[in-house]
Design an enzyme around this catalytic site. Sequence first.
Site, PDB file in Angstrom:
ATOM      1  N   GLU A   1       0.854  -1.199   0.000  1.00 38.95           N
ATOM      2  CA  GLU A   1       0.000   0.000   0.000  1.00 38.95           C
ATOM      3  C   GLU A   1       0.883   1.239   0.000  1.00 38.95           C
ATOM      4  O   GLU A   1       0.606   2.208   0.695  1.00 38.95           O
ATOM      5  CB  GLU A   1      -0.928   0.022   1.213  1.00 38.95           C
ATOM      6  CG  GLU A   1      -1.853  -1.188   1.279  1.00 38.95           C
ATOM      7  CD  GLU A   1      -3.023  -0.995   2.249  1.00 38.95           C
ATOM      8  OE1 GLU A   1      -4.148  -1.166   1.805  1.00 38.95           O
ATOM      9  OE2 GLU A   1      -2.783  -0.639   3.419  1.00 38.95           O
TER      10      GLU A   1
ATOM     11  N   CYS B   1     -11.224   2.357   5.779  1.00 36.43           N
ATOM     12  CA  CYS B   1     -10.518   3.565   6.193  1.00 36.43           C
ATOM     13  C   CYS B   1     -10.765   4.744   5.259  1.00 36.43           C
ATOM     14  O   CYS B   1     -10.902   5.883   5.709  1.00 36.43           O
ATOM     15  CB  CYS B   1      -9.018   3.286   6.279  1.00 36.43           C
ATOM     16  SG  CYS B   1      -8.322   2.529   4.798  1.00 36.43           S
TER      17      CYS B   1
END
Lengths: 634, 634
Positions: free
Chosen positions: A314, A398
């Site tokens: 990520e 998120c």
Amino acid sequence: MRRYAPVRFTDVSIEGTFWRERLETVLTRTIPSQYERLRDHGILESLTIPDPPPPLRIPPGAHGLSMQVFWDSDVGKWIESASYVLAHRRDPQTEARIDEITEWLAKAQLPDGYLNCWYLGREPEKRWTNLRDRHELYCAGHLLEGAIAYAQATGRRRLLDIMCRYVDHIAATFGTGPGQKRGYCGHQEIELALMKLYHATGTRKYLDLAAYFIDERGHAPPHYFDAEAVARGEDPAKYWFGTYEYSQSHLPVRQQRTVVGHAVRAMYMYAAMADLAADLADDSLRQTCEALWKHVTTKRMYVTAGIGPSASNEGFTQDYDLPNETAYAETCAAVALIFWAQRMLQLDCDGQYADVLETALYNGALSGLSRDGTHYFYQNPLASDGSHVRWQWHACPCCTMNVSRLVASVGGYFYSVGPGVAAVHLYGSSSAALTVDGHTVRIRQEADYPWSGRVKIGVDLDTPARFTLKLRVPGWARSAGVTLQGQPLPAPATAKGYVELDRTWQAGDVVELDLPMPVERIHANPLVQADVGLTCLRRGPLIYCLEQVDHAEAELGLLRLPRDAELLATVREDLFGGVVTVVGQARALRGDASEAPLYSSKPLDASPAALTAIPYFLWNNRGPNRMQVWVPEL
Amino acid sequence: MRRYAPVRFTDVSIEGTFWRERLETVLTRTIPSQYERLRDHGILESLTIPDPPPPLRIPPGAHGLSMQVFWDSDVGKWIESASYVLAHRRDPQTEARIDEITEWLAKAQLPDGYLNCWYLGREPEKRWTNLRDRHELYCAGHLLEGAIAYAQATGRRRLLDIMCRYVDHIAATFGTGPGQKRGYCGHQEIELALMKLYHATGTRKYLDLAAYFIDERGHAPPHYFDAEAVARGEDPAKYWFGTYEYSQSHLPVRQQRTVVGHAVRAMYMYAAMADLAADLADDSLRQTCEALWKHVTTKRMYVTAGIGPSASNEGFTQDYDLPNETAYAETCAAVALIFWAQRMLQLDCDGQYADVLETALYNGALSGLSRDGTHYFYQNPLASDGSHVRWQWHACPCCTMNVSRLVASVGGYFYSVGPGVAAVHLYGSSSAALTVDGHTVRIRQEADYPWSGRVKIGVDLDTPARFTLKLRVPGWARSAGVTLQGQPLPAPATAKGYVELDRTWQAGDVVELDLPMPVERIHANPLVQADVGLTCLRRGPLIYCLEQVDHAEAELGLLRLPRDAELLATVREDLFGGVVTVVGQARALRGDASEAPLYSSKPLDASPAALTAIPYFLWNNRGPNRMQVWVPEL
């Protein structure tokens, strides 16, 4: 060292259609639907710590971790988003929901202040044993941000008091004192939350705790994550991710000069570092921030200000590795880049920070939220074969609340004040009340931004006062015309990307700024392999893209843009409630490419084909669709 | 159905410098050095089955398999390569080495004929329990190919007899009869080896066994690999690779229409299928081969005829997914594509097969062997940042002996004969003896191919005879001039890419073929994302590339080739013993790109820069070096 302070979004009234529409959508649709998702996915239930705890909804990944360990953070981010909404418009239902959550948390909190619902529900004896992976301090940070926002929006302090008790427990647990753990979180976040708490309360110990977490990070040997792994009976060499660059703990923070690892962790940390650099007048932290800023923005950022190309971490890979179709470019990372940029901008009002902030805001971050306000992108690629689509929710939600808290507080990025200075960073119709050297200065912007670069700024104040009005000239602007009371100012003073108008202002003064917005072709640095031979279209702060749905004449992959093709900005009232599109005459390779030879020495035939580009942030609002930001030139 | 038969390499004497040099290198350097590597890496020792067996030199991978399980195949391929060399030039030392290996194998072989040194040395009770992963039949196939080649080269049959006993055991073990296992190998190879044995002996049972393996493959339920996993006490769902497409056993062979999975396995299987289609006049197999051929050559092949872009499965991914820098394009796969192409070519002398064969031969396969004959590429990317370099050996040394057996027998790809036809597929100075309808026809080619397309073919035979001389006009040729006894033939008959000269030939007849070789720019199909905006240079059968060492003026990544830049073929006697390079005036983006903005609306300055391209197969013979086949156009 910080010369400027942002004007809070609560002191800025958004009036222009662009942000007003986004804001209303977030207020009326996003926040309520996020609550429903949190409820439907068991995230709210997890706060009540049922006995026995509910089964895992999200199975552990290959590394044995479940994303459920950071559910507290999702609740915290929702509270923060919802509180920003309440600051715009109070709402008993939302407040009752937050109060109910507050009571669950109050019940869950241990007498010593500890409060993490995952650990409390399942393995309370293991708290603080795996800072590397388990996100306890990260969760604390987001709950703290939520608590601060709720207190500021409503004046109700119960949640903030709970969180302050938790922070006290954290401060007692971690530090360099005898018996304290010298740990820090694998996922940075607590640091910037503590800085917010410091700014909200003025209480120095919160700043000290943030500084401790930043200063301690990455020291070795022994590396804290190694030591705690050994204490758990694990072999640190078998760390599932393999490298501490992932969490930017491979080196002491001040020795870091390259942006590496997980992008969101990096950005949250850099934001806290920028805060600390300012509040402590810490030159070494500031220089670190400046070096990291230069690195990410000159080598590792998409043209949309998306960052972190790789799904595997990520995050970041190598310089100039910016693939388009597989771009991870997490929404959270673009939002977090904005947080960092805003903090850097307050240091000395340098337009380079506002430029990236604006690019991320209008492109790589805003793309994360659908027009209807209830669908999201986690990843924001710059090309798609049509398989990348927005989702209603995500196993790791998120991004949803990151984009909503950004939009709900967008006014907070428009203005700053400093000694003798009022600065305008972003444009768009809005009214703001600024306090400059004790004077209340009311600024009223009229601008159809980002569609037009014509900005009218009215200044209103009770008694005339001398200060400098700084107006940002965006990096994308090739020229800027300025008039005062209708009279052109041929060569106004400028500094670091801002026009500076130093005078005694009085009620009724009017400044007009004209930022021409031609359509421009952008080319990437030739070291960006993925973009060689390609161009992307930009107008003002907006990056444009092509969607298949606008190109009935040709498959998107067969469109070629001649180098001399004229490109025009064209208003389309029928699209998305009215947007400026970019149109031009492209060429389409003719025939069915899938029937064409794989390699040929004969150029393919091409015929004229209309090209229509829409703002990137709006893509995939009309169903699954091929998309590309970069277009081959011919 | 097969109308043509290739003329064996033993009947073709290579005389031109191009292949003569490659051949001499393989004869004198490659084969001896490969023997040393096999010895030094314990591979030869493994045949003597020491008790206890030596420790694993190659630790098992993630899937618990060691590449040592297929060491027998490396020995088989070396014997095959060395035997081809012996066919050129007998050598007592090499023969003594093969005879020694033969005795080891004779000693290892069980009374029932079973012969796999890995199983015999470690777990003989587990033989034939894991066909999916353990390569037993694959190893048998390569040892069999080696045995056939050695018998043909020397007349010594002991190894072949050993292998025929093993094949008898295999035939008794596998089949549809009562008590037989209905298995087949996870890595195809035995099938084409059995077809070679059939062609060498005329014994039908070998063909039948090959046909059984092809016909049985992919039938389900139960899938054989599932059933044998269950028999081993394993859960078939936990197959480490996950999908049977990897071994082309996801469907019965005749239902396959797309090339998938591991590229070498696919090519070996298709080669056997083409053989069977011809020998059994099996139209459905032929149609399957033709569909698979069309698929791979129009959608999944590099311009070098490299195939299999992905390292993860050593094979195929999606249509048009042909990344350059990460191209796997295993040397073995290009060699195996040649094997398949040659078999397809014999069906009806269709030039499309010879075109791919030639492209692979001069580019994607030949690149696998260094000029010095002792260094190899396993992967053959089409671009490199300089980190991809040739190695002396590899944990999986399959490619080393695949390229050596190809080069050592290259003459075998030049000619075919059929009823009333002699066909010339490849050009280059050589002498060959062909038997056409019972007549011995001696053909002598004079050609400086691939550097020049001027070919002179002398025909010699004892008595005049009528037959058709077919001369291939390569797909890359835009025109072909033909003269007979010096007189132009303005419009000779052509069929499927071959000029057909049907006449009564007599000694002293001379045909000249002129294939102009301009430098051409190749463009990829627009659906190949990796090549959009790029061109590659081809001259004759050779694909060219740029190496950094030839470009002192500019970093390779900054070179741009204007669309109108002239490109010239230029002989460079100082390079690689004399090669034709391609030179032209390119443009180099000026300045230090790493200091340039990441994105800009201003075009980068460019200045003239000389461009020199060398044949792709020669790259990385001058040390580590940046390289690219595809060049951005300006």
